[in-house]
Motif scaffolding. Structure first.
Motif, PDB file in Angstrom:
ATOM      1  N   PHE A  23       0.855  -1.184   0.000  1.00 61.86           N
ATOM      2  CA  PHE A  23       0.000   0.000   0.000  1.00 61.86           C
ATOM      3  C   PHE A  23       0.893   1.236   0.000  1.00 61.86           C
ATOM      4  O   PHE A  23       1.620   1.502   0.950  1.00 61.86           O
ATOM      5  CB  PHE A  23      -0.895  -0.011   1.248  1.00 61.86           C
ATOM      6  CG  PHE A  23      -2.060   0.946   1.176  1.00 61.86           C
ATOM      7  CD1 PHE A  23      -3.022   0.839   0.191  1.00 61.86           C
ATOM      8  CD2 PHE A  23      -2.195   1.959   2.118  1.00 61.86           C
ATOM      9  CE1 PHE A  23      -4.098   1.708   0.136  1.00 61.86           C
ATOM     10  CE2 PHE A  23      -3.267   2.834   2.083  1.00 61.86           C
ATOM     11  CZ  PHE A  23      -4.222   2.703   1.085  1.00 61.86           C
ATOM     12  N   ARG A  24       0.808   2.017  -1.076  1.00 65.69           N
ATOM     13  CA  ARG A  24       1.694   3.162  -1.273  1.00 65.69           C
ATOM     14  C   ARG A  24       0.908   4.449  -1.050  1.00 65.69           C
ATOM     15  O   ARG A  24      -0.114   4.678  -1.702  1.00 65.69           O
ATOM     16  CB  ARG A  24       2.282   3.129  -2.679  1.00 65.69           C
ATOM     17  CG  ARG A  24       3.100   1.867  -2.953  1.00 65.69           C
ATOM     18  CD  ARG A  24       3.362   1.655  -4.431  1.00 65.69           C
ATOM     19  NE  ARG A  24       2.120   1.413  -5.174  1.00 65.69           N
ATOM     20  CZ  ARG A  24       1.531   0.226  -5.288  1.00 65.69           C
ATOM     21  NH1 ARG A  24       2.059  -0.831  -4.681  1.00 65.69           N
ATOM     22  NH2 ARG A  24       0.432   0.089  -5.971  1.00 65.69           N
ATOM     23  N   ARG A 110       3.445   5.613  -8.677  1.00 60.59           N
ATOM     24  CA  ARG A 110       2.013   5.343  -8.569  1.00 60.59           C
ATOM     25  C   ARG A 110       1.688   5.123  -7.098  1.00 60.59           C
ATOM     26  O   ARG A 110       2.376   4.386  -6.399  1.00 60.59           O
ATOM     27  CB  ARG A 110       1.628   4.098  -9.372  1.00 60.59           C
ATOM     28  CG  ARG A 110       0.137   3.808  -9.370  1.00 60.59           C
ATOM     29  CD  ARG A 110      -0.188   2.640 -10.292  1.00 60.59           C
ATOM     30  NE  ARG A 110       0.380   1.398  -9.799  1.00 60.59           N
ATOM     31  CZ  ARG A 110      -0.182   0.630  -8.864  1.00 60.59           C
ATOM     32  NH1 ARG A 110      -1.335   1.015  -8.301  1.00 60.59           N
ATOM     33  NH2 ARG A 110       0.380  -0.492  -8.491  1.00 60.59           N
ATOM     34  N   ASP A 112      -1.385   4.275  -4.142  1.00 55.89           N
ATOM     35  CA  ASP A 112      -2.724   3.759  -3.863  1.00 55.89           C
ATOM     36  C   ASP A 112      -3.587   4.818  -3.192  1.00 55.89           C
ATOM     37  O   ASP A 112      -4.812   4.800  -3.319  1.00 55.89           O
ATOM     38  CB  ASP A 112      -2.637   2.529  -2.957  1.00 55.89           C
ATOM     39  CG  ASP A 112      -1.870   1.396  -3.611  1.00 55.89           C
ATOM     40  OD1 ASP A 112      -2.381   0.851  -4.604  1.00 55.89           O
ATOM     41  OD2 ASP A 112      -0.768   1.081  -3.141  1.00 55.89           O
ATOM     42  N   GLU A 139      -4.772   6.404  -6.805  1.00 53.41           N
ATOM     43  CA  GLU A 139      -6.046   5.719  -7.012  1.00 53.41           C
ATOM     44  C   GLU A 139      -7.171   6.338  -6.187  1.00 53.41           C
ATOM     45  O   GLU A 139      -8.288   6.515  -6.663  1.00 53.41           O
ATOM     46  CB  GLU A 139      -5.905   4.236  -6.643  1.00 53.41           C
ATOM     47  CG  GLU A 139      -4.954   3.459  -7.537  1.00 53.41           C
ATOM     48  CD  GLU A 139      -5.447   3.404  -8.977  1.00 53.41           C
ATOM     49  OE1 GLU A 139      -6.675   3.263  -9.176  1.00 53.41           O
ATOM     50  OE2 GLU A 139      -4.613   3.533  -9.888  1.00 53.41           O
ATOM     51  N   ARG A 140      -6.893   6.661  -4.923  1.00 53.42           N
ATOM     52  CA  ARG A 140      -7.901   7.237  -4.033  1.00 53.42           C
ATOM     53  C   ARG A 140      -7.324   8.451  -3.311  1.00 53.42           C
ATOM     54  O   ARG A 140      -6.108   8.608  -3.211  1.00 53.42           O
ATOM     55  CB  ARG A 140      -8.371   6.208  -2.988  1.00 53.42           C
ATOM     56  CG  ARG A 140      -9.041   4.974  -3.583  1.00 53.42           C
ATOM     57  CD  ARG A 140     -10.413   5.281  -4.148  1.00 53.42           C
ATOM     58  NE  ARG A 140     -11.076   4.086  -4.623  1.00 53.42           N
ATOM     59  CZ  ARG A 140     -11.879   3.325  -3.872  1.00 53.42           C
ATOM     60  NH1 ARG A 140     -12.105   3.669  -2.607  1.00 53.42           N
ATOM     61  NH2 ARG A 140     -12.443   2.251  -4.360  1.00 53.42           N
ATOM     62  N   TRP A 396      -6.478   1.610   4.192  1.00 54.06           N
ATOM     63  CA  TRP A 396      -6.213   0.471   3.312  1.00 54.06           C
ATOM     64  C   TRP A 396      -7.425  -0.459   3.279  1.00 54.06           C
ATOM     65  O   TRP A 396      -7.875  -0.899   2.209  1.00 54.06           O
ATOM     66  CB  TRP A 396      -4.974  -0.242   3.819  1.00 54.06           C
ATOM     67  CG  TRP A 396      -4.410  -1.318   2.948  1.00 54.06           C
ATOM     68  CD1 TRP A 396      -4.915  -1.810   1.783  1.00 54.06           C
ATOM     69  CD2 TRP A 396      -3.195  -2.026   3.197  1.00 54.06           C
ATOM     70  NE1 TRP A 396      -4.111  -2.790   1.290  1.00 54.06           N
ATOM     71  CE2 TRP A 396      -3.042  -2.951   2.135  1.00 54.06           C
ATOM     72  CE3 TRP A 396      -2.239  -1.988   4.207  1.00 54.06           C
ATOM     73  CZ2 TRP A 396      -1.945  -3.819   2.073  1.00 54.06           C
ATOM     74  CZ3 TRP A 396      -1.152  -2.850   4.138  1.00 54.06           C
ATOM     75  CH2 TRP A 396      -1.013  -3.747   3.082  1.00 54.06           C
ATOM     76  N   VAL A 399     -10.351   1.230   1.407  1.00 58.13           N
ATOM     77  CA  VAL A 399     -10.158   1.224  -0.045  1.00 58.13           C
ATOM     78  C   VAL A 399     -10.523  -0.139  -0.617  1.00 58.13           C
ATOM     79  O   VAL A 399     -11.120  -0.242  -1.708  1.00 58.13           O
ATOM     80  CB  VAL A 399      -8.699   1.589  -0.385  1.00 58.13           C
ATOM     81  CG1 VAL A 399      -8.367   1.234  -1.828  1.00 58.13           C
ATOM     82  CG2 VAL A 399      -8.459   3.071  -0.139  1.00 58.13           C
ATOM     83  N   ASP A 400     -10.182  -1.206   0.107  1.00 58.73           N
ATOM     84  CA  ASP A 400     -10.406  -2.564  -0.392  1.00 58.73           C
ATOM     85  C   ASP A 400     -11.820  -3.072  -0.180  1.00 58.73           C
ATOM     86  O   ASP A 400     -12.240  -4.035  -0.828  1.00 58.73           O
ATOM     87  CB  ASP A 400      -9.433  -3.539   0.281  1.00 58.73           C
ATOM     88  CG  ASP A 400      -8.014  -3.372  -0.248  1.00 58.73           C
ATOM     89  OD1 ASP A 400      -7.857  -2.735  -1.306  1.00 58.73           O
ATOM     90  OD2 ASP A 400      -7.082  -3.867   0.409  1.00 58.73           O
TER      91      ASP A 400
END
Length: 413
Positions: A23-24, A110, A112, A139-140, A396, A399-400
Motif C-alpha cells: 500500500f503506497r 504510482r 494507492d 487511485e484514491r 487500506w 479502499v479494499d
C-alpha cells in the motif's frame, strides 16, 4: 525530528521498489517536523506515520519552514530527508527548482492513496487537482479536515470559505474521495458540508505517553493556571482574560504559545491591561514541544475554552502530565474530563468561565493535589481503554472494502 537527508536518487529507487509493496501512500501537510508552531496537526501526522504497519510505504510532502517563520529549516530546504520509514520532501513553494526536483521524483510513481491534511491548504488543493487531472497517479484520495469543518472554524473568514467551497466542492465528491474523521462529531461536521461524503476512516490520535505520578507542587497562596496553545481566535484566550475579571480567589495565569493572529493578540493584550490587577497574568513566549509536558506539570490546572477541536492535543498533553484541564464542551475530551480529568465549560461566556475558575482557585492545596492525581488517572484509563488504531491501515481496509463495510475505529484486521 527530521532524519538524515537523502539523495534524490535514493528516493527514486525506493519509489520504484515500492511498486512491489502492499500500500503506497503520498501524504501532504502544510507543516511538519522539525516545525511545531502549527500545533496539534504536526503531532497527529507524526502519529499517523509512526503507527502505520510495515506493509504501508509512505512519502510526505511539506513546507521547508515552520508556521510564520521567515527562514527555512537549516539544511532541509529543497531536499529529501528520511524520517523513520518515510521519505519527506521539504518544499520551498517559491522556488521553481524545488518543484522541478519534486516532479522528477513523483511523475512516474504510482500511489494507492493520496492523504491530505487540510481542506484549505495549498498542500491539499494542488495535489487533489493534480490527482483529478491525472498528473499525479493516485487511485484514491483521503481528506483529513483537521477540525476545519467545525461550525466555529467555518465561522472564521466565513465569506471567503463559502466562496471557496462553492467552486471546490465538486473536487471533493465522488467515489475516489474518502474522509478521515476523528469521531462522531467530525463525521457530522463533514456531512453537514458534504452530505454524500464517504467516511473512510474514523480514528483518533493515540495521545502522548502518561507521565509518572508528579511530585507535590510548592504550596502557594494562589492557584497556578496555564494556557498553552496557539494564540488564535479558535483557542479563545480572550475569553480566559475576560473571565479573570470575575475571579475573586487568588490566581495567576501564565500564557505560552506562538502569536498566530497579531490583531487578535492585540485584543487579548487590551483585555489583559483592563484587569483589576494585570500583574496576575504573564506571557512566557513560545514553548518547544519537548518542554510542553514538563511545563504543564508545574501548574494546578490548564485552561482551554476552545471554540472547537477535532482532537485537542493540548488537552492530551496536559492530562498526561497530571494537570487538570478547564475546557469547553467542544472537544472529544468531555467524557474524560467528567471522569476526573478536569472541568467542563458548557457556556462560552466570561461569567460562566469566571465562576468555574473561581471554584478551582478557591480549592485548598490538598484538593488541588487530589485533582492533579485524578486528572492523570483519568487519562490513563482513557488511553488503556481505547484500541491502537492505524489511520493508514484503516484507510487500506476502506479502499479494499465496499462502501457499506467501512471499518470502525480501532479495527486493524
Amino acid at each position: 525530528m527530521a532524519g538524515e537527508t537523502s539523495p534524490a536518487t535514493e528516493v527514486d529507487e525506493r519509489l520504484a521498489n515500492a511498486e512491489e509493496r502492499n500500500f503506497r501512500v503520498l501524504v501532504t501537510a502544510g507543516y511538519f517536523s522539525p516545525g511545531w508552531r502549527a500545533g496539534g496537526p504536526v503531532r497527529s501526522i507524526s502519529d499517523v506515520l509512526d503507527t502505520a504497519s510495515a506493509g504501508v510505504s509512505t512519502i510526505l510532502l511539506t513546507r521547508d519552514r515552520d508556521l510564520g517563520a521567515p527562514a527555512a529549516y537549516p539544511g532541509l530546504s529543497g531536499t529529501w530527508a528520511r524520517r523513520g520509514r518515510t521519505d519527506v520532501f521539504y518544499l520551498g513553494v517559491r522556488h521553481p527548482a524545488h518543484w522541478r526536483m519534486l516532479w522528477r521524483s513523483l511523475r512516474s510513481a504510482r500511489f494507492d492513496l493520496l492523504y491530505v491534511n487540510s481542506v484549505w491548504s495549498v498542500f491539499s488543493v494542488l495535489p487533489i487537482v493534480a490527482a483529478r487531472l491525472g498528473l499525479l497517479r493516485a487511485e484514491r484520495i483521503l481528506v483529513a479536515p483537521r477540525g476545519e469543518f467545525g461550525a466555529a472554524a467555518l465561522g472564521l473568514h466565513r465569506l471567503r470559505k463559502r466562496v471557496f467551497l462553492a467552486g471546490w466542492r465538486w473536487m471533493l465528491r465522488g467515489p475516489r474521495v474518502l474522509w478521515h474523521a476523528t469521531g462522531p462529531q467530525e463525521v457530522a461536521d463533514i456531512r453537514r458540508v458534504l452530505p454524500r461524503a464517504r467516511i473512510g476512516v474514523v480514528a483518533i490520535a493515540a495521545g502522548p505517553e502518561p507521565h509518572p505520578a508528579p511530585a507535590e507542587l510548592p504550596v502557594t497562596d494562589h492557584t497556578r493556571l496555564v494556557f498553552i496553545s496557539r494564540i488564535s481566535p479558535m483557542k479563545n484566550l480572550d475569553l480566559v482574560l475576560a473571565a479573570l475579571a470575575h475571579v475573586r480567589a487568588p490566581v495567576r495565569l501564565d500564557i505560552y504559545g506562538p502569536v498566530e493572529d497579531p490583531r487578535y493578540w492585540q485584543r487579548c493584550r487590551e483585555l489583559w491591561a483592563a484587569l483589576p490587577d494585570p500583574s496576575v497574568v504573564s506571557y512566557r513566549g513560545e514553548l518547544p514541544p519537548g518542554q510542553v509536558g514538563a511545563t504543564f506539570a508545574r501548574y494546578d490546572a490548564s485552561v482551554l475554552p476552545t471554540r472547537g477541536e477535532n482532537f485537542g492535543n493540548a488537552v492530551a498533553e496536559s492530562l498526561a502530565a497530571y494537570c487538570p484541564v478547564i475546557c469547553s464542551d467542544r472537544t472529544p475530551w468531555t467524557p474524560v474530563l467528567r471522569d476526573g480529568g478536569g472541568q467542563v465549560l458548557t457556556e462560552l461566556t466570561s461569567a460562566a468561565l469566571g465562576a468555574l475558575l473561581n471554584r478551582v482557585a478557591s480549592a485548598p492545596p490538598t484538593q488541588r493535589r487530589a485533582a492533579r492525581l485524578s486528572a492523570g488517572e483519568a487519562y490513563r484509563r482513557w488511553r488503556l481503554g481505547r484500541p491502537r488504531a492505524s489511520v493508514l491501515d484503516l484507510a487500506w481496509q476502506a479502499v479494499d472494502e465496499p462502501p457499506h463495510r467501512v471499518p470502525p475505529q480501532g479495527r486493524t484486521s
